[in-house]
Write a protein that holds these residues in place. Structure first.
Motif, mmCIF file in Angstrom:
data_model
loop_
_atom_site.group_PDB
_atom_site.id
_atom_site.type_symbol
_atom_site.label_atom_id
_atom_site.label_comp_id
_atom_site.label_asym_id
_atom_site.label_seq_id
_atom_site.Cartn_x
_atom_site.Cartn_y
_atom_site.Cartn_z
ATOM 1 N N ASN A 26 0.817 -1.216 0.000
ATOM 2 C CA ASN A 26 0.000 0.000 0.000
ATOM 3 C C ASN A 26 0.850 1.265 0.000
ATOM 4 O OD1 ASN A 26 -2.404 -1.441 -0.065
ATOM 5 N ND2 ASN A 26 -2.560 -1.506 2.160
ATOM 6 N N GLN A 27 1.978 1.227 0.679
ATOM 7 C CA GLN A 27 2.838 2.406 0.770
ATOM 8 C C GLN A 27 3.654 2.647 -0.489
ATOM 9 O OE1 GLN A 27 5.222 1.693 4.275
ATOM 10 N NE2 GLN A 27 3.844 2.870 5.574
ATOM 11 N N HIS A 28 4.069 1.590 -1.181
ATOM 12 C CA HIS A 28 5.090 1.770 -2.210
ATOM 13 C C HIS A 28 4.731 1.278 -3.613
ATOM 14 C CE1 HIS A 28 7.826 3.054 0.910
ATOM 15 N NE2 HIS A 28 7.536 1.964 1.602
ATOM 16 N N ALA A 29 3.635 0.587 -3.799
ATOM 17 C CA ALA A 29 3.328 0.010 -5.115
ATOM 18 C C ALA A 29 3.178 1.081 -6.190
ATOM 19 C CB ALA A 29 2.072 -0.850 -5.041
ATOM 20 N N SER A 30 2.440 2.142 -5.913
ATOM 21 C CA SER A 30 2.246 3.163 -6.952
ATOM 22 C C SER A 30 3.548 3.904 -7.260
ATOM 23 C CB SER A 30 1.133 4.135 -6.567
ATOM 24 O OG SER A 30 1.465 4.820 -5.388
ATOM 25 N N ALA A 31 4.380 4.137 -6.260
ATOM 26 C CA ALA A 31 5.672 4.798 -6.496
ATOM 27 C C ALA A 31 6.581 3.887 -7.335
ATOM 28 C CB ALA A 31 6.344 5.142 -5.176
ATOM 29 N N LEU A 32 6.568 2.593 -7.049
ATOM 30 C CA LEU A 32 7.351 1.645 -7.850
ATOM 31 C C LEU A 32 6.869 1.625 -9.298
ATOM 32 C CD1 LEU A 32 7.794 -1.520 -5.589
ATOM 33 C CD2 LEU A 32 9.606 -0.107 -6.537
ATOM 34 N N HIS A 33 5.552 1.649 -9.477
ATOM 35 C CA HIS A 33 4.973 1.644 -10.820
ATOM 36 C C HIS A 33 5.417 2.882 -11.599
ATOM 37 C CE1 HIS A 33 1.768 1.679 -13.905
ATOM 38 N NE2 HIS A 33 1.917 0.368 -13.817
ATOM 39 N N ARG A 34 5.324 4.056 -10.980
ATOM 40 C CA ARG A 34 5.764 5.300 -11.641
ATOM 41 C C ARG A 34 7.256 5.250 -11.952
ATOM 42 N NH1 ARG A 34 2.355 7.407 -7.749
ATOM 43 N NH2 ARG A 34 4.123 8.022 -6.460
ATOM 44 N N TYR A 35 8.032 4.715 -11.031
ATOM 45 C CA TYR A 35 9.483 4.590 -11.238
ATOM 46 C C TYR A 35 9.768 3.747 -12.483
ATOM 47 C CZ TYR A 35 14.195 2.720 -10.518
ATOM 48 O OH TYR A 35 15.495 2.332 -10.696
ATOM 49 N N LEU A 36 9.080 2.626 -12.612
ATOM 50 C CA LEU A 36 9.302 1.746 -13.755
ATOM 51 C C LEU A 36 8.820 2.384 -15.058
ATOM 52 C CD1 LEU A 36 8.388 -1.596 -11.989
ATOM 53 C CD2 LEU A 36 10.657 -0.954 -12.859
ATOM 54 N N LEU A 37 7.751 3.168 -15.003
ATOM 55 C CA LEU A 37 7.298 3.885 -16.195
ATOM 56 C C LEU A 37 8.356 4.887 -16.650
ATOM 57 C CD1 LEU A 37 3.539 4.552 -15.369
ATOM 58 C CD2 LEU A 37 4.464 2.951 -17.063
ATOM 59 N N ARG A 38 8.974 5.566 -15.685
ATOM 60 C CA ARG A 38 10.038 6.518 -16.031
ATOM 61 C C ARG A 38 11.248 5.807 -16.615
ATOM 62 N NH1 ARG A 38 8.669 8.654 -11.055
ATOM 63 N NH2 ARG A 38 10.577 7.871 -10.110
ATOM 64 N N SER B 128 1.804 -2.120 -18.686
ATOM 65 C CA SER B 128 1.523 -3.514 -18.305
ATOM 66 C C SER B 128 2.772 -4.196 -17.750
ATOM 67 C CB SER B 128 0.955 -4.296 -19.484
ATOM 68 O OG SER B 128 1.864 -4.287 -20.563
ATOM 69 N N LEU B 129 3.925 -3.930 -18.347
ATOM 70 C CA LEU B 129 5.170 -4.512 -17.833
ATOM 71 C C LEU B 129 5.475 -3.954 -16.446
ATOM 72 C CD1 LEU B 129 7.705 -6.231 -18.031
ATOM 73 C CD2 LEU B 129 8.797 -4.356 -19.299
ATOM 74 N N ALA B 130 5.267 -2.655 -16.256
ATOM 75 C CA ALA B 130 5.517 -2.048 -14.946
ATOM 76 C C ALA B 130 4.641 -2.708 -13.883
ATOM 77 C CB ALA B 130 5.263 -0.541 -14.998
ATOM 78 N N SER B 131 3.376 -2.940 -14.197
ATOM 79 C CA SER B 131 2.479 -3.606 -13.242
ATOM 80 C C SER B 131 2.966 -5.008 -12.908
ATOM 81 C CB SER B 131 1.063 -3.681 -13.802
ATOM 82 O OG SER B 131 0.527 -2.391 -13.952
ATOM 83 N N ASP B 132 3.383 -5.735 -13.934
ATOM 84 C CA ASP B 132 3.893 -7.092 -13.710
ATOM 85 C C ASP B 132 5.146 -7.071 -12.836
ATOM 86 O OD1 ASP B 132 1.866 -8.108 -15.261
ATOM 87 O OD2 ASP B 132 3.128 -8.414 -17.042
ATOM 88 N N LEU B 133 6.034 -6.131 -13.108
ATOM 89 C CA LEU B 133 7.282 -6.064 -12.343
ATOM 90 C C LEU B 133 7.034 -5.657 -10.889
ATOM 91 C CD1 LEU B 133 9.709 -4.519 -14.984
ATOM 92 C CD2 LEU B 133 9.589 -6.899 -14.209
#
Length: 165
Positions: A7-19, A25-30
């Motif tokens: 809950n704390q870090h999933a969206s930040a990780l997703h944005r990081y991978l998009l950058r 879809s790959l970012a979500s999987d990762l």
């Protein structure tokens, strides 16, 4: 505890991978794979104190993926990408305005010729240079420039609030 980390870090990780040029879809999987790896660890308390470990795991998984499957830089799913651009931390009014602007841009892109849309996405969304885009699509740099000019002219015309100037 894992749920709290997620809950704390999933969206930040997703944005990081998009950058880092991952498709949505790959970012979500990762992100999911990152938390699966973390779930296998014994001492989750340490990660709560050092979330940088999560980003390192996600980054390494991304590198492994690109090594294994090659780097597909363009997902051709504009809707999925633009959905990630609305700032969830802003107020409802700002979110609605941003979502409306993204829908308008998405609609404009859907009406463009496929090659023009692809070139726009590669240059403006993926961050590729005109030369890189030309090499990637196996076309000339001048062709990329022509398509970008056409895309930007269409977008500018559609977004111009005073079309009579």
């Amino acid at each position: 505890m894992l749920e709290k980390l997620f809950n704390q870090h999933a969206s930040a990780l997703h944005r990081y991978l998009l950058r880092k040029k991952c498709s949505p879809s790959l970012a979500s999987d990762l992100v999911q794979d990152t938390f699966l790896r973390i779930a296998q660890l014994e001492n989750l308390e340490r990660i709560l104190c050092a979330p940088s470990y999560l980003f390192r795991v996600a980054h390494n998984l991304m590198i492994d993926h690109h090594r294994r499957y090659g780097e597909k830089r363009f997902d051709n799913d504009a809707a999925a990408y633009f959905a990630t651009l609305v700032d969830e931390a802003s107020g409802p009014e700002a979110q609605a305005f941003d979502a409306l602007a993204m829908e308008q841009l998405e609609s404009l892109l859907e009406r463009m010729p496929e090659r023009t849309r692809d070139i726009f996405m590669l240059c403006r969304v993926e961050g590729m240079t005109h030369k890189e885009t030309a090499r990637y699509l196996r076309i000339s740099t001048s062709s990329v420039q022509k398509h970008m000019a056409m895309a930007l002219a269409r977008i500018g015309k559609a977004l111009d609030p005073d079309p009579e100037d």
